[in-house]
Design a protein around this motif. Structure first.
Motif, PDB file in Angstrom:
ATOM      1  N   LEU A 227      -0.033  11.160   1.654  1.00 48.02           N
ATOM      2  CA  LEU A 227      -1.310  11.297   0.942  1.00 48.02           C
ATOM      3  C   LEU A 227      -1.340  12.470  -0.038  1.00 48.02           C
ATOM      4  N   PRO A 228      -0.815  13.644   0.319  1.00 45.29           N
ATOM      5  CA  PRO A 228      -0.844  14.759  -0.653  1.00 45.29           C
ATOM      6  C   PRO A 228      -0.026  14.494  -1.919  1.00 45.29           C
ATOM      7  N   LEU A 229       0.819  13.463  -1.903  1.00 44.11           N
ATOM      8  CA  LEU A 229       1.604  13.146  -3.099  1.00 44.11           C
ATOM      9  C   LEU A 229       0.790  12.394  -4.149  1.00 44.11           C
ATOM     10  N   ILE A 230      -0.304  11.754  -3.726  1.00 42.95           N
ATOM     11  CA  ILE A 230      -1.068  10.899  -4.639  1.00 42.95           C
ATOM     12  C   ILE A 230      -1.606  11.680  -5.846  1.00 42.95           C
ATOM     13  N   PRO A 231      -2.157  12.900  -5.694  1.00 46.45           N
ATOM     14  CA  PRO A 231      -2.615  13.635  -6.880  1.00 46.45           C
ATOM     15  C   PRO A 231      -1.498  13.929  -7.875  1.00 46.45           C
ATOM     16  N   PHE A 232      -0.286  14.170  -7.380  1.00 50.52           N
ATOM     17  CA  PHE A 232       0.844  14.413  -8.282  1.00 50.52           C
ATOM     18  C   PHE A 232       1.191  13.136  -9.052  1.00 50.52           C
ATOM     19  N   VAL A 233       1.055  11.996  -8.380  1.00 49.99           N
ATOM     20  CA  VAL A 233       1.316  10.720  -9.054  1.00 49.99           C
ATOM     21  C   VAL A 233       0.246  10.450 -10.100  1.00 49.99           C
ATOM     22  N   SER A 234      -1.016  10.660  -9.730  1.00 52.65           N
ATOM     23  CA  SER A 234      -2.122  10.339 -10.648  1.00 52.65           C
ATOM     24  C   SER A 234      -2.111  11.222 -11.897  1.00 52.65           C
ATOM     25  N   SER A 235      -1.507  12.406 -11.790  1.00 53.13           N
ATOM     26  CA  SER A 235      -1.415  13.283 -12.966  1.00 53.13           C
ATOM     27  C   SER A 235      -0.160  13.024 -13.784  1.00 53.13           C
ATOM     28  N   GLY A 236       0.622  12.034 -13.371  1.00 55.44           N
ATOM     29  CA  GLY A 236       1.811  11.660 -14.136  1.00 55.44           C
ATOM     30  C   GLY A 236       3.024  12.520 -13.882  1.00 55.44           C
ATOM     31  N   GLN A 237       3.006  13.360 -12.838  1.00 56.82           N
ATOM     32  CA  GLN A 237       4.124  14.267 -12.601  1.00 56.82           C
ATOM     33  C   GLN A 237       5.299  13.603 -11.898  1.00 56.82           C
ATOM     34  N   CYS A 238       5.022  12.528 -11.172  1.00 54.99           N
ATOM     35  CA  CYS A 238       6.098  11.869 -10.450  1.00 54.99           C
ATOM     36  C   CYS A 238       5.670  10.474 -10.013  1.00 54.99           C
ATOM     37  N   CYS A 239       6.625   9.705  -9.520  1.00 57.24           N
ATOM     38  CA  CYS A 239       6.369   8.470  -8.789  1.00 57.24           C
ATOM     39  C   CYS A 239       6.748   8.739  -7.329  1.00 57.24           C
ATOM     40  N   THR A 240       6.339   7.880  -6.418  1.00 55.02           N
ATOM     41  CA  THR A 240       6.733   8.073  -5.025  1.00 55.02           C
ATOM     42  C   THR A 240       6.708   6.753  -4.286  1.00 55.02           C
ATOM     43  N   ILE A 241       7.652   6.587  -3.379  1.00 50.91           N
ATOM     44  CA  ILE A 241       7.686   5.405  -2.522  1.00 50.91           C
ATOM     45  C   ILE A 241       6.874   5.726  -1.271  1.00 50.91           C
ATOM     46  N   VAL A 242       5.871   4.903  -0.967  1.00 53.33           N
ATOM     47  CA  VAL A 242       4.954   5.203   0.127  1.00 53.33           C
ATOM     48  C   VAL A 242       4.899   4.059   1.129  1.00 53.33           C
ATOM     49  N   ASP A 243       4.474   4.393   2.337  1.00 52.10           N
ATOM     50  CA  ASP A 243       4.256   3.383   3.371  1.00 52.10           C
ATOM     51  C   ASP A 243       2.979   2.604   3.061  1.00 52.10           C
ATOM     52  N   PRO A 244       2.826   1.393   3.577  1.00 54.95           N
ATOM     53  CA  PRO A 244       1.669   0.570   3.224  1.00 54.95           C
ATOM     54  C   PRO A 244       0.325   1.118   3.718  1.00 54.95           C
ATOM     55  N   LEU A 245       0.296   1.869   4.824  1.00 52.75           N
ATOM     56  CA  LEU A 245      -0.982   2.409   5.286  1.00 52.75           C
ATOM     57  C   LEU A 245      -1.497   3.498   4.342  1.00 52.75           C
ATOM     58  N   THR A 246      -0.599   4.154   3.634  1.00 51.86           N
ATOM     59  CA  THR A 246      -1.045   5.089   2.595  1.00 51.86           C
ATOM     60  C   THR A 246      -1.740   4.330   1.473  1.00 51.86           C
TER      61      THR A 246
END
Length: 322
Positions: A227-246
């Protein structure tokens, strides 16, 4: 002296009548008379004087009534408590979950399942998956929900019901890959990536996937859970592979304000959850009810995401179930 006799005695004290007691207890008058007679015989004392159709209690009968009321009321309380425990309407529960689901999905499920029932006590702990496995192995929780990691060496002192489902890639909605219907690991070659700590079993799995595709994994953000990775993704800093419950959590909470899309993989990358149950701590009816409900809730969410969930037992006989 037995409970049936004491129950009859209390009702006769309240009604003063054999016939009224028989109606109230749904028994015959001879049966009521016999129970009362046997009680008096056991005590060696006539508890009532017969005056016409009424029974008038002797002074000793009032003392017996006070004692009898306490016994029968206590028995009624025990019966009600046991009924609640059997139906899963009361009791205590000690559960440990990994950080992601413990942030929202699991507390929501528990609060809806328990409601405003004051007879249920819940202890919910957020722990890392290895800690949850340790708690289950030492029989210190009723059940746990964790990432799964196979145990090597000594047999674990818990059973695990595995839930497998497809992962997704979280991408900024303005990223070029966001326009595709699905992606591959090769699409992420050299792309700035967010991920879990290198020792996490899923992160090791991601590294192997990149190596198998001869793709360069480029970690730029590392967090303890997704979950803490989502703000970094939304700001365009990275992509991330996440589990489906996230993905399910983000859809509920919308932490990114709609700026993150979740892409399926052409070749599915599977995630493994585990519902852990101690081997030597027999589950209460409440624990069985909540555990079964949580499993059903997880499978429902995964099916809604089209994450292709399936289940399998680990630690006891059983095969994979679709």
């Amino acid at each position: 002296m037995n409970l049936t006799q004491l129950t009859v005695f209390r009702e006769v004290m309240e009604t003063g009548s054999i016939s009224q007691t028989a109606k109230k207890l749904n028994r015959t008058q001879p049966a009521i008379s016999l129970a009362l007679k046997n009680l008096e015989k056991a005590l060696g004392l006539a508890l009532f004087e017969r005056k016409g159709r009424r029974l008038v209690p002797v002074p000793e009968a009032h003392y017996l009534l006070a004692e009898t009321a306490g016994i029968l009321d206590r028995l009624s309380t025990i019966s009600t408590t046991m009924e609640g425990l059997i139906k899963g309407h009361s009791g205590s529960l000690n559960i440990a979950t990994m950080p992601g689901p413990s942030a929202f999905l699991f507390p929501r499920f528990i609060s809806q399942s328990v409601g405003e029932n004051p007879e249920i006590r819940i202890t919910l702990s957020s722990r890392s998956s290895p800690q949850i496995m340790e708690l289950a192995g030492t029989q210190n929780i009723d059940f746990g929900f964790a990432d799964f990691e196979y145990s090597f060496g000594r047999k674990p002192q818990y059973s695990a019901e595995l839930i497998r489902a497809d992962c997704f890639c979280a991408i900024d909605c303005e990223h070029p890959l966001a326009s595709q219907g699905s992606i591959t690991i090769s699409d992420l070659d050299k792309t700035p990536m967010g991920g879990l700590h290198a020792t996490h079993p899923f992160q090791r799995k991601v590294h192997r996937e990149f190596q198998d595709m001869s793709a360069n994994y480029n970690p730029t953000v590392t967090c303890q859970y997704f979950l803490p990775l989502i703000p970094f993704v939304s700001s365009g800093q990275c992509c991330t592979i996440v589990d489906p419950l996230t993905v399910a959590t983000e859809r509920e909470l919308n932490l990114s304000n709609g700026k993150v899309v979740f892409m399926p993989f052409d070749n599915p990358l599977r995630y493994e959850y585990a519902i852990l149950e101690p081997d030597h701590r027999p589950p209460s009816q409440l624990a069985l009810k909540i555990k079964a409900g949580w499993k059903a809730e997880v499978l429902k969410m995964l099916k809604e995401l089209k994450a292709n969930p399936c289940t399998e037992w680990y630690g006891q006989e059983g095969g994979e179930q679709n």
